[in-house]
Design a protein around this motif. Sequence first.
Motif, short mmCIF file in Angstrom:
data_model
loop_
_atom_site.label_atom_id
_atom_site.label_comp_id
_atom_site.label_asym_id
_atom_site.label_seq_id
_atom_site.Cartn_x
_atom_site.Cartn_y
_atom_site.Cartn_z
N PHE A 3 -0.54 7.36 14.72
CA PHE A 3 -1.94 7.05 14.46
C PHE A 3 -2.79 8.20 14.99
N VAL A 4 -3.54 8.82 14.13
CA VAL A 4 -4.56 9.78 14.56
C VAL A 4 -5.87 9.00 14.64
N THR A 5 -6.37 8.81 15.86
CA THR A 5 -7.56 7.98 16.05
C THR A 5 -8.74 8.83 16.52
N ILE A 11 1.70 7.72 19.23
CA ILE A 11 2.99 7.77 18.56
C ILE A 11 3.74 6.47 18.87
N LEU A 12 4.26 5.82 17.82
CA LEU A 12 4.96 4.56 17.99
C LEU A 12 6.34 4.63 17.37
N LYS A 13 7.25 3.85 17.91
CA LYS A 13 8.53 3.63 17.24
C LYS A 13 8.59 2.17 16.83
N LEU A 14 9.21 1.91 15.67
CA LEU A 14 9.36 0.56 15.16
C LEU A 14 10.78 0.08 15.45
N TYR A 15 10.92 -1.20 15.74
CA TYR A 15 12.21 -1.76 16.12
C TYR A 15 13.04 -2.14 14.89
N GLU A 17 15.31 -4.30 15.12
CA GLU A 17 15.58 -5.73 15.30
C GLU A 17 14.61 -6.61 14.51
N THR A 18 13.53 -6.01 14.02
CA THR A 18 12.53 -6.75 13.23
C THR A 18 12.34 -6.04 11.89
N PRO A 19 13.35 -6.07 11.02
CA PRO A 19 13.32 -5.25 9.80
C PRO A 19 12.23 -5.61 8.82
N LEU A 20 11.84 -6.89 8.73
CA LEU A 20 10.78 -7.26 7.79
C LEU A 20 9.46 -6.61 8.18
N HIS A 21 9.16 -6.66 9.48
CA HIS A 21 7.92 -6.05 9.97
C HIS A 21 8.01 -4.53 9.93
N ARG A 22 9.16 -3.99 10.30
CA ARG A 22 9.35 -2.53 10.23
C ARG A 22 9.09 -2.03 8.82
N ASP A 23 9.75 -2.62 7.84
CA ASP A 23 9.64 -2.13 6.47
C ASP A 23 8.24 -2.35 5.91
N ASN A 24 7.61 -3.47 6.26
CA ASN A 24 6.25 -3.71 5.80
C ASN A 24 5.29 -2.67 6.38
N PHE A 25 5.45 -2.36 7.66
CA PHE A 25 4.53 -1.42 8.29
C PHE A 25 4.70 -0.02 7.72
N VAL A 26 5.94 0.38 7.49
CA VAL A 26 6.18 1.68 6.85
C VAL A 26 5.52 1.72 5.47
N ARG A 27 5.66 0.64 4.73
CA ARG A 27 5.09 0.58 3.37
C ARG A 27 3.58 0.70 3.39
N ILE A 28 2.90 -0.05 4.26
CA ILE A 28 1.43 -0.01 4.23
C ILE A 28 0.91 1.32 4.76
N VAL A 29 1.65 1.95 5.67
CA VAL A 29 1.23 3.27 6.15
C VAL A 29 1.39 4.31 5.03
N ARG A 30 2.54 4.27 4.34
CA ARG A 30 2.73 5.22 3.24
C ARG A 30 1.73 5.00 2.11
N ASP A 31 1.26 3.77 1.96
CA ASP A 31 0.26 3.47 0.93
C ASP A 31 -1.17 3.70 1.41
N SER A 32 -1.31 4.27 2.61
CA SER A 32 -2.62 4.62 3.19
C SER A 32 -3.51 3.40 3.45
N VAL A 33 -2.90 2.22 3.59
CA VAL A 33 -3.68 1.00 3.83
C VAL A 33 -4.42 1.07 5.17
N LEU A 34 -3.82 1.72 6.17
CA LEU A 34 -4.42 1.75 7.50
C LEU A 34 -5.33 2.96 7.72
N ASP A 35 -5.37 3.87 6.79
CA ASP A 35 -6.26 5.04 6.94
C ASP A 35 -7.72 4.59 6.90
N GLY A 36 -8.43 4.85 7.97
CA GLY A 36 -9.85 4.53 8.03
C GLY A 36 -10.19 3.17 8.61
N VAL A 37 -9.19 2.34 8.93
CA VAL A 37 -9.53 1.02 9.49
C VAL A 37 -9.99 1.17 10.94
N LEU A 38 -10.75 0.18 11.39
CA LEU A 38 -11.25 0.15 12.76
C LEU A 38 -10.29 -0.61 13.68
#
Length: 242
Positions: A3-5, A11-15, A17-38
Amino acid sequence: MKFVTTHGEIILKLYDETPLHRDNFVRIVRDSVLDGVLFHRVIEEFMIQGGDTDSKNAQPGDTLGNADLPYTVAAEIRPDLFHKKGVLAAARGNTPDRVSSSTQFYIVQGKILNDSLLDRAETRINGWLAEYYVKREPEHQAKLDSLKTAIDEEDMDTFAKLNAEFEALAKDYEGFEIYRIPEAHREVYRTLGGTPHLDQNYTVFGEVISGLSVVDAIAGVDTDSRDRPLRDVRILKAEVLE
Protein backbone atom coordinates in the motif's frame (compact mmCIF):
# COMPACT_ATOMS: atom_id res chain seq x y z
CA MET A 1 1.30 -6.65 -1.23
CA LYS A 2 2.16 -2.96 -0.99
CA PHE A 3 0.00 0.00 0.00
CA VAL A 4 1.39 3.37 -0.99
CA THR A 5 -0.45 5.74 1.35
CA THR A 6 -0.43 9.45 2.05
CA HIS A 7 1.58 8.61 5.19
CA GLY A 8 4.09 6.19 3.65
CA GLU A 9 4.36 2.59 2.45
CA ILE A 10 2.97 -0.52 4.13
CA ILE A 11 4.15 -3.95 2.98
CA LEU A 12 1.93 -6.93 3.82
CA LYS A 13 2.05 -10.66 3.35
CA LEU A 14 -1.12 -12.69 2.86
CA TYR A 15 -1.63 -16.03 4.59
CA ASP A 16 -1.96 -19.25 2.60
CA GLU A 17 -4.10 -20.60 5.47
CA THR A 18 -6.93 -18.30 4.31
CA PRO A 19 -6.96 -18.89 0.53
CA LEU A 20 -10.40 -17.40 -0.17
CA HIS A 21 -9.41 -14.09 1.40
CA ARG A 22 -5.90 -14.22 -0.08
CA ASP A 23 -7.17 -14.76 -3.62
CA ASN A 24 -9.94 -12.17 -3.27
CA PHE A 25 -7.52 -9.54 -2.00
CA VAL A 26 -5.06 -10.20 -4.80
CA ARG A 27 -7.90 -9.91 -7.31
CA ILE A 28 -9.27 -6.59 -6.04
CA VAL A 29 -5.77 -5.11 -5.84
CA ARG A 30 -4.97 -6.17 -9.40
CA ASP A 31 -8.30 -4.67 -10.49
CA SER A 32 -7.33 -1.35 -8.82
CA VAL A 33 -10.37 -1.51 -6.52
CA LEU A 34 -8.36 -0.18 -3.57
CA ASP A 35 -6.54 2.58 -5.45
CA GLY A 36 -7.71 5.89 -4.02
CA VAL A 37 -9.82 4.57 -1.14
CA LEU A 38 -9.65 6.23 2.27
CA PHE A 39 -8.86 4.84 5.67
CA HIS A 40 -12.32 5.99 6.66
CA ARG A 41 -12.43 4.63 10.24
CA VAL A 42 -9.41 5.16 12.48
CA ILE A 43 -9.31 4.43 16.21
CA GLU A 44 -6.01 4.81 18.06
CA GLU A 45 -4.94 1.71 20.02
CA PHE A 46 -7.48 -0.31 18.05
CA MET A 47 -7.26 -0.39 14.23
CA ILE A 48 -7.33 1.48 10.92
CA GLN A 49 -10.06 0.48 8.46
CA GLY A 50 -10.32 1.06 4.73
CA GLY A 51 -11.74 -0.40 1.54
CA ASP A 52 -15.09 1.43 1.26
CA THR A 53 -15.45 1.77 -2.51
CA ASP A 54 -17.51 4.96 -2.13
CA SER A 55 -14.70 6.66 -0.23
CA LYS A 56 -12.62 7.43 -3.31
CA ASN A 57 -14.66 10.53 -4.07
CA ALA A 58 -16.11 11.17 -0.62
CA GLN A 59 -16.69 14.73 0.51
CA PRO A 60 -16.03 16.00 4.04
CA GLY A 61 -18.83 14.89 6.32
CA ASP A 62 -20.00 12.00 4.12
CA THR A 63 -20.97 8.87 6.02
CA LEU A 64 -18.69 6.01 5.02
CA GLY A 65 -18.37 2.32 5.81
CA ASN A 66 -21.28 0.81 3.89
CA ALA A 67 -19.93 0.26 0.37
CA ASP A 68 -18.05 -2.64 -1.17
CA LEU A 69 -18.43 -4.97 -4.16
CA PRO A 70 -21.70 -6.97 -4.37
CA TYR A 71 -20.49 -10.25 -2.88
CA THR A 72 -19.08 -11.59 0.37
CA VAL A 73 -16.23 -13.94 1.24
CA ALA A 74 -16.91 -17.01 3.38
CA ALA A 75 -15.37 -16.84 6.86
CA GLU A 76 -11.96 -18.47 7.29
CA ILE A 77 -11.47 -18.15 11.04
CA ARG A 78 -8.42 -20.17 12.15
CA PRO A 79 -7.46 -20.87 15.79
CA ASP A 80 -3.80 -20.04 15.19
CA LEU A 81 -4.44 -16.67 13.50
CA PHE A 82 -5.06 -13.90 16.02
CA HIS A 83 -5.26 -10.13 16.30
CA LYS A 84 -1.69 -9.22 17.19
CA LYS A 85 -0.44 -5.78 16.22
CA GLY A 86 -0.04 -5.44 12.45
CA VAL A 87 -2.42 -8.15 11.27
CA LEU A 88 -4.67 -7.63 8.28
CA ALA A 89 -8.26 -8.77 8.82
CA ALA A 90 -11.57 -8.61 7.00
CA ALA A 91 -14.31 -6.24 8.07
CA ARG A 92 -17.84 -7.62 8.13
CA GLY A 93 -21.39 -6.79 9.05
CA ASN A 94 -23.28 -8.31 11.95
CA THR A 95 -24.30 -11.38 9.94
CA PRO A 96 -25.00 -14.83 11.45
CA ASP A 97 -22.50 -16.61 9.20
CA ARG A 98 -19.66 -14.09 9.83
CA VAL A 99 -19.01 -13.63 6.10
CA SER A 100 -16.46 -10.96 5.20
CA SER A 101 -16.81 -7.81 3.16
CA SER A 102 -15.48 -8.15 -0.37
CA THR A 103 -13.28 -5.04 -0.06
CA GLN A 104 -13.28 -3.60 3.45
CA PHE A 105 -10.42 -4.55 5.75
CA TYR A 106 -8.63 -3.35 8.84
CA ILE A 107 -5.07 -3.36 10.11
CA VAL A 108 -4.67 -3.79 13.86
CA GLN A 109 -2.70 -1.29 15.90
CA GLY A 110 -4.00 -2.33 19.29
CA LYS A 111 -2.13 -1.93 22.54
CA ILE A 112 -0.13 -3.95 25.06
CA LEU A 113 -2.35 -5.79 27.55
CA ASN A 114 -1.85 -7.42 30.94
CA ASP A 115 -3.44 -10.70 32.00
CA SER A 116 -6.41 -8.99 33.63
CA LEU A 117 -7.30 -7.25 30.35
CA LEU A 118 -6.73 -10.48 28.44
CA ASP A 119 -9.15 -12.26 30.76
CA ARG A 120 -11.75 -9.59 30.03
CA ALA A 121 -11.12 -9.99 26.29
CA GLU A 122 -11.62 -13.74 26.68
CA THR A 123 -15.05 -13.09 28.18
CA ARG A 124 -16.02 -10.90 25.22
CA ILE A 125 -14.78 -13.52 22.75
CA ASN A 126 -16.90 -16.21 24.36
CA GLY A 127 -19.94 -13.95 24.49
CA TRP A 128 -19.78 -13.53 20.71
CA LEU A 129 -19.09 -17.23 20.20
CA ALA A 130 -22.13 -18.10 22.31
CA GLU A 131 -24.28 -15.91 20.07
CA TYR A 132 -22.80 -17.55 16.96
CA TYR A 133 -23.44 -21.09 18.17
CA VAL A 134 -26.87 -20.51 19.69
CA LYS A 135 -28.07 -19.26 16.29
CA ARG A 136 -27.17 -22.67 14.88
CA GLU A 137 -29.38 -24.65 17.20
CA PRO A 138 -32.16 -26.33 15.15
CA GLU A 139 -34.82 -25.07 17.55
CA HIS A 140 -33.92 -21.48 16.62
CA GLN A 141 -33.92 -21.96 12.83
CA ALA A 142 -37.15 -20.05 12.26
CA LYS A 143 -35.88 -17.10 14.31
CA LEU A 144 -32.57 -17.21 12.42
CA ASP A 145 -34.37 -17.20 9.07
CA SER A 146 -36.34 -14.15 10.19
CA LEU A 147 -33.10 -12.45 11.23
CA LYS A 148 -31.55 -13.10 7.81
CA THR A 149 -34.68 -11.73 6.11
CA ALA A 150 -34.49 -8.59 8.22
CA ILE A 151 -30.86 -8.13 7.14
CA ASP A 152 -31.71 -8.64 3.46
CA GLU A 153 -34.64 -6.22 3.66
CA GLU A 154 -32.68 -3.72 5.79
CA ASP A 155 -35.44 -3.87 8.39
CA MET A 156 -33.35 -2.59 11.27
CA ASP A 157 -36.16 -2.55 13.84
CA THR A 158 -36.88 -6.25 13.35
CA PHE A 159 -33.17 -7.00 13.19
CA ALA A 160 -32.53 -5.23 16.51
CA LYS A 161 -35.44 -7.06 18.17
CA LEU A 162 -34.36 -10.52 16.99
CA ASN A 163 -30.70 -9.85 17.69
CA ALA A 164 -31.56 -8.84 21.27
CA GLU A 165 -33.47 -12.10 21.66
CA PHE A 166 -30.43 -14.08 20.51
CA GLU A 167 -28.19 -12.11 22.87
CA ALA A 168 -30.48 -13.05 25.75
CA LEU A 169 -30.41 -16.72 24.75
CA ALA A 170 -26.61 -16.64 24.50
CA LYS A 171 -26.12 -15.47 28.09
CA ASP A 172 -26.91 -18.90 29.48
CA TYR A 173 -25.84 -20.98 26.48
CA GLU A 174 -23.25 -23.69 27.13
CA GLY A 175 -23.39 -25.72 23.92
CA PHE A 176 -19.88 -24.91 22.74
CA GLU A 177 -16.28 -25.26 23.90
CA ILE A 178 -15.20 -22.20 25.85
CA TYR A 179 -12.29 -20.46 24.12
CA ARG A 180 -9.12 -19.79 26.07
CA ILE A 181 -6.49 -17.44 24.68
CA PRO A 182 -3.41 -19.66 24.23
CA GLU A 183 -0.40 -18.76 26.34
CA ALA A 184 1.69 -18.17 23.20
CA HIS A 185 -0.88 -15.61 22.02
CA ARG A 186 -1.03 -14.04 25.49
CA GLU A 187 2.72 -13.51 25.44
CA VAL A 188 2.47 -11.65 22.12
CA TYR A 189 -0.36 -9.49 23.47
CA ARG A 190 1.73 -8.74 26.60
CA THR A 191 4.75 -7.66 24.55
CA LEU A 192 3.83 -6.59 20.98
CA GLY A 193 0.18 -5.87 21.69
CA GLY A 194 -2.98 -6.18 19.65
CA THR A 195 -6.76 -6.36 19.86
CA PRO A 196 -7.59 -9.76 21.37
CA HIS A 197 -11.34 -9.36 21.86
CA LEU A 198 -11.82 -9.80 18.08
CA ASP A 199 -10.19 -13.24 18.05
CA GLN A 200 -12.17 -16.17 16.65
CA ASN A 201 -14.92 -13.89 15.37
CA TYR A 202 -13.29 -12.13 12.39
CA THR A 203 -11.08 -13.54 9.63
CA VAL A 204 -7.39 -12.65 9.96
CA PHE A 205 -5.69 -13.18 6.59
CA GLY A 206 -2.34 -11.38 6.56
CA GLU A 207 0.10 -9.15 8.41
CA VAL A 208 2.32 -6.11 8.00
CA ILE A 209 5.96 -7.05 7.46
CA SER A 210 7.19 -3.48 6.90
CA GLY A 211 5.60 -0.17 7.78
CA LEU A 212 4.21 -0.59 11.28
CA SER A 213 5.34 2.97 11.95
CA VAL A 214 3.03 4.08 9.13
CA VAL A 215 0.14 2.21 10.77
CA ASP A 216 0.96 4.00 14.03
CA ALA A 217 1.07 7.36 12.26
CA ILE A 218 -2.32 6.80 10.63
CA ALA A 219 -3.83 5.56 13.90
CA GLY A 220 -2.72 8.79 15.58
CA VAL A 221 -4.41 11.29 13.27
CA ASP A 222 -7.22 13.54 14.47
CA THR A 223 -10.70 12.18 13.76
CA ASP A 224 -14.31 13.33 13.98
CA SER A 225 -17.12 11.88 16.11
CA ARG A 226 -17.55 9.00 13.62
CA ASP A 227 -13.82 8.12 13.69
CA ARG A 228 -13.18 9.49 10.20
CA PRO A 229 -9.88 11.35 9.87
CA LEU A 230 -10.33 15.10 9.66
CA ARG A 231 -7.76 15.16 6.86
CA ASP A 232 -8.11 12.36 4.32
CA VAL A 233 -5.75 9.40 4.72
CA ARG A 234 -5.69 7.62 1.39
CA ILE A 235 -4.29 4.51 -0.28
CA LEU A 236 -2.77 6.15 -3.35
CA LYS A 237 -1.84 2.82 -4.95
CA ALA A 238 -2.15 -0.83 -3.96
CA GLU A 239 0.18 -3.31 -5.68
CA VAL A 240 0.74 -7.06 -5.71
CA LEU A 241 4.43 -7.80 -5.17
CA GLU A 242 5.53 -10.92 -7.05
